[in-house]
Enzyme design. Structure first.
Site, mmCIF file in Angstrom:
data_model
loop_
_atom_site.group_PDB
_atom_site.id
_atom_site.type_symbol
_atom_site.label_atom_id
_atom_site.label_comp_id
_atom_site.label_asym_id
_atom_site.label_seq_id
_atom_site.Cartn_x
_atom_site.Cartn_y
_atom_site.Cartn_z
ATOM 1 N N LYS A 191 -9.653 1.516 -2.522
ATOM 2 C CA LYS A 191 -9.832 1.031 -1.153
ATOM 3 C C LYS A 191 -11.176 1.508 -0.592
ATOM 4 O O LYS A 191 -11.474 2.703 -0.591
ATOM 5 C CB LYS A 191 -8.682 1.535 -0.287
ATOM 6 C CG LYS A 191 -8.713 1.075 1.163
ATOM 7 C CD LYS A 191 -7.495 1.621 1.903
ATOM 8 C CE LYS A 191 -7.454 1.203 3.351
ATOM 9 N NZ LYS A 191 -6.265 1.772 4.045
ATOM 10 N N CYS B 136 -5.330 -3.366 2.902
ATOM 11 C CA CYS B 136 -5.043 -3.055 4.300
ATOM 12 C C CYS B 136 -6.265 -3.162 5.224
ATOM 13 O O CYS B 136 -6.677 -4.248 5.588
ATOM 14 C CB CYS B 136 -4.400 -1.673 4.402
ATOM 15 S SG CYS B 136 -3.463 -1.398 5.934
ATOM 16 N N GLU C 90 0.832 -1.200 0.000
ATOM 17 C CA GLU C 90 0.000 0.000 0.000
ATOM 18 C C GLU C 90 0.867 1.249 0.000
ATOM 19 O O GLU C 90 1.880 1.328 0.703
ATOM 20 C CB GLU C 90 -0.918 0.003 1.238
ATOM 21 C CG GLU C 90 -1.867 1.185 1.285
ATOM 22 C CD GLU C 90 -2.761 1.179 2.510
ATOM 23 O OE1 GLU C 90 -3.841 1.797 2.442
ATOM 24 O OE2 GLU C 90 -2.395 0.557 3.525
#
Length: 229
Positions: free
Chosen positions: A114, A159, A41
């Site tokens: 995301k 994440c 990330e």
């Protein structure tokens, strides 16, 4: 056979240095026989100053980092899951945290923004990604064809998404999830491995993660421990 390289990094505010390290890791992955390289990330920029991220954010499908990743994939004949990078939005003060996947011909195979934005406040740390990032709204998966004629179905997450099992359960038929991450040391120590194992067990799928690791020059500390489950 699918062979995935997890490229662990310690990114900082210098985008040129970060991309150079990412490129060297991708080249090493290709030399060692990987047919897909996964970056962590925010591999392009890790900074505590939102102005740095906004300044270096690229237009979608029009930016130097995107051209480098596409060119590397084509020249090396390797798929690249380009961790995440900031992309511009209609809001000049916010960007997306976006994962782009390029096939072995350098063509974009998938884009995932995301969905779940991280927030945390402890005694010495505070993060709220919603102040800088716009969350995505849809799950993304793609097929990766193998030389034996079979396709591998790959799902994408980033994440903090790891903490939301429903995101993974909504995607059926996934053989492998790719998860670039930048877990902090405190949360990673407590939760990282158990969450990766849980998502793999629940979905009967592989989960492969490439993570930020160590103390960045921006001052933030990351757990690392990239792995495949």
């Amino acid at each position: 056979m699918l062979r995935i390289a997890t490229c662990q990094m310690t990114s900082g505010p210098d985008i040129g240095a970060n991309v150079q390290i990412a490129e060297s890791l991708i080249r090493k992955a290709a030399r060692e026989g990987a047919n897909l390289a996964l970056l962590p990330e925010m591999f392009t920029i890790m900074s505590n100053d939102p102005k740095d991220v906004l300044r270096l954010a690229e237009q979608y499908q029009d930016g130097p980092v995107q051209r480098i990743m596409s060119g590397l994939a084509k020249s090396l004949g390797i798929w690249i899951a380009a961790g995440t990078m900031p992309l511009k939005t209609d809001d000049p003060h916010r960007v997306t945290n976006t994962m782009l996947v390029y096939d072995a011909f350098g063509q974009e195979a998938a884009r995932y923004d995301k969905i779940h934005l991280f927030s945390y406040e402890g005694q010495q740390e505070r993060y709220d990604e919603s102040e800088l990032y716009v969350g995505g709204h849809k799950t993304v998966s793609f097929n990766l064809p193998l030389e034996n004629g079979l396709d591998i179905r790959i799902g994408l997450a980033v994440c903090y998404d790891l903490r939301f099992p429903q995101l993974f359960r909504r995607q059926s038929g996934i053989d492998c999830f790719l998860l670039p991450a930048a877990f902090t040391t405190n949360t990673g120590k407590a939760h990282w491995e158990v969450l990766l194992r849980a998502r793999a067990i629940e979905n009967l799928s592989y989960v492969v993660s490439a993570a930020q690791a160590g103390r960045s020059s921006c001052g933030r500390a990351f757990w690392g421990h990239s792995c495949a489950v």
